[in-house]
Design a protein around this motif. Structure first.
Motif, PDB file in Angstrom:
ATOM      1  N   GLN A  88      20.351  32.620  47.625  1.00  0.00           N
ATOM      2  CA  GLN A  88      20.019  31.499  46.748  1.00  0.00           C
ATOM      3  C   GLN A  88      19.949  31.939  45.295  1.00  0.00           C
ATOM      4  O   GLN A  88      20.411  31.235  44.387  1.00  0.00           O
ATOM      5  CB  GLN A  88      18.679  30.887  47.162  1.00  0.00           C
ATOM      6  N   TYR A  89      19.400  33.119  45.056  1.00  0.00           N
ATOM      7  CA  TYR A  89      19.350  33.649  43.692  1.00  0.00           C
ATOM      8  C   TYR A  89      20.760  33.825  43.137  1.00  0.00           C
ATOM      9  O   TYR A  89      21.019  33.536  41.961  1.00  0.00           O
ATOM     10  CB  TYR A  89      18.618  35.000  43.660  1.00  0.00           C
ATOM     11  N   TYR A  90      21.662  34.308  43.988  1.00  0.00           N
ATOM     12  CA  TYR A  90      23.045  34.519  43.568  1.00  0.00           C
ATOM     13  C   TYR A  90      23.702  33.197  43.188  1.00  0.00           C
ATOM     14  O   TYR A  90      24.381  33.086  42.162  1.00  0.00           O
ATOM     15  CB  TYR A  90      23.836  35.195  44.696  1.00  0.00           C
ATOM     16  N   MET A  91      23.484  32.180  44.007  1.00  0.00           N
ATOM     17  CA  MET A  91      24.073  30.869  43.725  1.00  0.00           C
ATOM     18  C   MET A  91      23.494  30.278  42.446  1.00  0.00           C
ATOM     19  O   MET A  91      24.223  29.684  41.642  1.00  0.00           O
ATOM     20  CB  MET A  91      23.822  29.935  44.908  1.00  0.00           C
ATOM     21  N   ASN A  92      22.190  30.442  42.247  1.00  0.00           N
ATOM     22  CA  ASN A  92      21.564  29.939  41.020  1.00  0.00           C
ATOM     23  C   ASN A  92      22.156  30.607  39.780  1.00  0.00           C
ATOM     24  O   ASN A  92      22.438  29.943  38.777  1.00  0.00           O
ATOM     25  CB  ASN A  92      20.052  30.187  41.069  1.00  0.00           C
ATOM     26  N   SER A  93      22.363  31.919  39.848  1.00  0.00           N
ATOM     27  CA  SER A  93      22.951  32.632  38.711  1.00  0.00           C
ATOM     28  C   SER A  93      24.379  32.176  38.448  1.00  0.00           C
ATOM     29  O   SER A  93      24.797  32.049  37.289  1.00  0.00           O
ATOM     30  CB  SER A  93      22.937  34.148  38.974  1.00  0.00           C
ATOM     31  N   ILE A 215      39.066  34.472  25.953  1.00  0.00           N
ATOM     32  CA  ILE A 215      38.648  35.275  27.102  1.00  0.00           C
ATOM     33  C   ILE A 215      37.551  36.259  26.697  1.00  0.00           C
ATOM     34  O   ILE A 215      36.612  36.516  27.456  1.00  0.00           O
ATOM     35  CB  ILE A 215      39.861  36.004  27.715  1.00  0.00           C
ATOM     36  N   THR A 216      37.652  36.792  25.488  1.00  0.00           N
ATOM     37  CA  THR A 216      36.608  37.677  24.982  1.00  0.00           C
ATOM     38  C   THR A 216      35.274  36.948  24.895  1.00  0.00           C
ATOM     39  O   THR A 216      34.231  37.462  25.321  1.00  0.00           O
ATOM     40  CB  THR A 216      36.990  38.220  23.594  1.00  0.00           C
ATOM     41  N   VAL A 217      35.299  35.737  24.348  1.00  0.00           N
ATOM     42  CA  VAL A 217      34.084  34.928  24.252  1.00  0.00           C
ATOM     43  C   VAL A 217      33.534  34.615  25.641  1.00  0.00           C
ATOM     44  O   VAL A 217      32.321  34.697  25.883  1.00  0.00           O
ATOM     45  CB  VAL A 217      34.372  33.626  23.472  1.00  0.00           C
ATOM     46  N   ALA A 218      34.412  34.263  26.573  1.00  0.00           N
ATOM     47  CA  ALA A 218      33.972  33.940  27.934  1.00  0.00           C
ATOM     48  C   ALA A 218      33.343  35.163  28.606  1.00  0.00           C
ATOM     49  O   ALA A 218      32.304  35.051  29.272  1.00  0.00           O
ATOM     50  CB  ALA A 218      35.160  33.429  28.753  1.00  0.00           C
ATOM     51  N   MET A 223      28.515  37.881  30.513  1.00  0.00           N
ATOM     52  CA  MET A 223      27.678  39.072  30.614  1.00  0.00           C
ATOM     53  C   MET A 223      26.250  38.801  30.142  1.00  0.00           C
ATOM     54  O   MET A 223      25.278  39.165  30.816  1.00  0.00           O
ATOM     55  CB  MET A 223      28.304  40.197  29.805  1.00  0.00           C
ATOM     56  N   TRP A 224      26.113  38.127  28.992  1.00  0.00           N
ATOM     57  CA  TRP A 224      24.786  37.857  28.450  1.00  0.00           C
ATOM     58  C   TRP A 224      23.998  36.904  29.340  1.00  0.00           C
ATOM     59  O   TRP A 224      22.801  37.099  29.558  1.00  0.00           O
ATOM     60  CB  TRP A 224      24.913  37.287  27.037  1.00  0.00           C
ATOM     61  N   THR A 225      24.665  35.883  29.864  1.00  0.00           N
ATOM     62  CA  THR A 225      23.964  34.907  30.700  1.00  0.00           C
ATOM     63  C   THR A 225      23.613  35.497  32.054  1.00  0.00           C
ATOM     64  O   THR A 225      22.526  35.260  32.578  1.00  0.00           O
ATOM     65  CB  THR A 225      24.832  33.643  30.886  1.00  0.00           C
ATOM     66  N   TRP A 226      24.521  36.248  32.641  1.00  0.00           N
ATOM     67  CA  TRP A 226      24.283  36.847  33.955  1.00  0.00           C
ATOM     68  C   TRP A 226      23.089  37.807  33.921  1.00  0.00           C
ATOM     69  O   TRP A 226      22.325  37.904  34.885  1.00  0.00           O
ATOM     70  CB  TRP A 226      25.547  37.580  34.403  1.00  0.00           C
ATOM     71  N   ASN A 227      22.931  38.506  32.796  1.00  0.00           N
ATOM     72  CA  ASN A 227      21.836  39.477  32.672  1.00  0.00           C
ATOM     73  C   ASN A 227      20.582  38.897  32.029  1.00  0.00           C
ATOM     74  O   ASN A 227      19.592  39.625  31.870  1.00  0.00           O
ATOM     75  CB  ASN A 227      22.303  40.678  31.826  1.00  0.00           C
ATOM     76  N   ASP A 228      20.612  37.632  31.652  1.00  0.00           N
ATOM     77  CA  ASP A 228      19.480  37.036  30.929  1.00  0.00           C
ATOM     78  C   ASP A 228      18.228  37.031  31.801  1.00  0.00           C
ATOM     79  O   ASP A 228      18.247  36.540  32.932  1.00  0.00           O
ATOM     80  CB  ASP A 228      19.825  35.610  30.503  1.00  0.00           C
ATOM     81  N   LEU A 271      28.139  44.235  40.298  1.00  0.00           N
ATOM     82  CA  LEU A 271      29.519  44.140  40.785  1.00  0.00           C
ATOM     83  C   LEU A 271      30.341  43.051  40.095  1.00  0.00           C
ATOM     84  O   LEU A 271      31.475  43.315  39.670  1.00  0.00           O
ATOM     85  CB  LEU A 271      29.506  43.934  42.301  1.00  0.00           C
ATOM     86  N   PRO A 272      29.850  41.805  39.944  1.00  0.00           N
ATOM     87  CA  PRO A 272      30.657  40.779  39.246  1.00  0.00           C
ATOM     88  C   PRO A 272      30.983  41.145  37.806  1.00  0.00           C
ATOM     89  O   PRO A 272      32.080  40.825  37.315  1.00  0.00           O
ATOM     90  CB  PRO A 272      29.776  39.522  39.311  1.00  0.00           C
ATOM     91  N   LEU A 273      30.079  41.819  37.121  1.00  0.00           N
ATOM     92  CA  LEU A 273      30.336  42.220  35.737  1.00  0.00           C
ATOM     93  C   LEU A 273      31.478  43.233  35.674  1.00  0.00           C
ATOM     94  O   LEU A 273      32.334  43.152  34.790  1.00  0.00           O
ATOM     95  CB  LEU A 273      29.065  42.822  35.126  1.00  0.00           C
ATOM     96  N   ILE A 274      31.480  44.177  36.605  1.00  0.00           N
ATOM     97  CA  ILE A 274      32.546  45.187  36.632  1.00  0.00           C
ATOM     98  C   ILE A 274      33.888  44.534  36.929  1.00  0.00           C
ATOM     99  O   ILE A 274      34.905  44.821  36.285  1.00  0.00           O
ATOM    100  CB  ILE A 274      32.227  46.267  37.682  1.00  0.00           C
TER     101      ILE A 274
END
Length: 295
Positions: A88-93, A215-218, A223-228, A271-274
């Motif tokens: 559930q945490y993964y889906m929320n992120s 793509i750079t902006v995306a 990255m910033w949102t995933w790690n927020d 893993l998704p960031l990599i």
């Protein structure tokens, strides 16, 4: 004597060229050695993370720590989904990150194109004010913004984390504006002569040519949102709505820390960031390298 001098000059030239070549080889070896050394330093924590995620709990706490597990145990990756509601945490992120990336790209590209191409009174003043907002620490606006969202009844929802992205990001607007200014105006002028509207030019000409910057902006937004951590911590108080940054704290109890499952969860979070970086690496480097060609 003259013949001897003529023969000596090529010999000196050859020695000089070989000396220069040896110097370049030595310089290249030093650079590669430094890069390899730094790569090992930076990649070591990641290798230790993966190694710990594959260790039994008793081995994860041994001292001195070992990099390679003596006993390979994949149970930690199974426990991640049983100890806490990790799925559930993964889906929320994913929901928060995808919504934020879409909002950031949509709003930032439109505003950046306006600043880059559309002439108007006070355009430069508004752009300077936009850049000035980057100097304002988020801690200054944190409480007033929270009060606004609380009045709207948006606390404990994903809306405070997603909706602000649809109002643009000053850094990304600046980045995209600089890239748009490198696109030749002649392309847009030709489209105007063919009867294309401003929005049509933006959609059919500017966006396809700006793929590296977009793509750079995306990628940066992802990255910033995933790690927020701070945003979800402020606005979410229901365990079922936690993102991964908050969910990983559930492995830390009052008296006990589940090191193995926590490291396994960290690997799954990274893993998704990599994957995203390696997929968009070429566009990311190109977007950074070509941005800012014009002032």
């Amino acid at each position: 004597m003259e013949i001897a001098d003529v023969k000596a000059k090529p010999a000196l030239k050859t020695k000089k060229e070989s000396s220069i070549k040896r110097g370049k080889i030595l310089e290249r070896l030093l650079v590669y050695g430094l890069l390899i050394g730094l790569s090992i330093v930076f990649i070591f924590p990641f290798l230790w993370l993966i190694g710990t995620s594959l260790k039994p709990e008793n081995e994860a706490l041994t001292f001195p720590p070992t990099l390679i597990p003596n006993v390979w145990d994949f149970a930690n990756y199974k426990d991640v989904f049983t100890i806490v509601n990790f799925g559930q945490y993964y889906m929320n992120s994913i929901i928060v990150t995808v919504g934020t990336v879409l909002g950031t790209v949509l709003s930032s590209t439109l505003v950046a194109y306006g600043f880059a191409r559309i002439k108007g009174k006070g355009r430069d003043v508004w752009f300077v004010l936009l850049l000035a907002t980057m100097m304002l620490p988020p801690q200054v606006t944190m409480i007033p913004v929270y009060m606004i969202f609380a009045k709207l009844g948006w606390t404990n929802t994903f809306l405070p984390l997603i909706v602000p992205a649809f109002f643009g990001n000053a850094y990304f607007i600046f980045l995209l504006r600089q890239f748009f200014r490198t696109i030749p105006k002649e392309l847009e002028e030709s489209a105007y002569l063919d009867g294309c509207s401003t929005l049509g030019i933006f959609w059919r000409i500017v966006l396809p040519l700006s793929a590296p910057a977009i793509i750079t902006v995306a990628l940066l937004s992802f990255m910033w949102t995933w790690n927020d951590f701070l945003g979800p911590l402020i606005y979410l108080n229901d365990d079922a709505k936690y993102t991964l940054a908050l969910g990983i704290l559930q492995f830390k109890g009052a008296l006990l820390i589940e090191w193995g499952p926590m490291m396994a969860a960290s690997v799954l979070i990274i893993l998704p960031l990599i994957i995203m970086f390696f997929v968009g690496q070429r566009y990311f480097i190109e977007g950074i390298a070509t941005t800012g060609g014009k002032g």
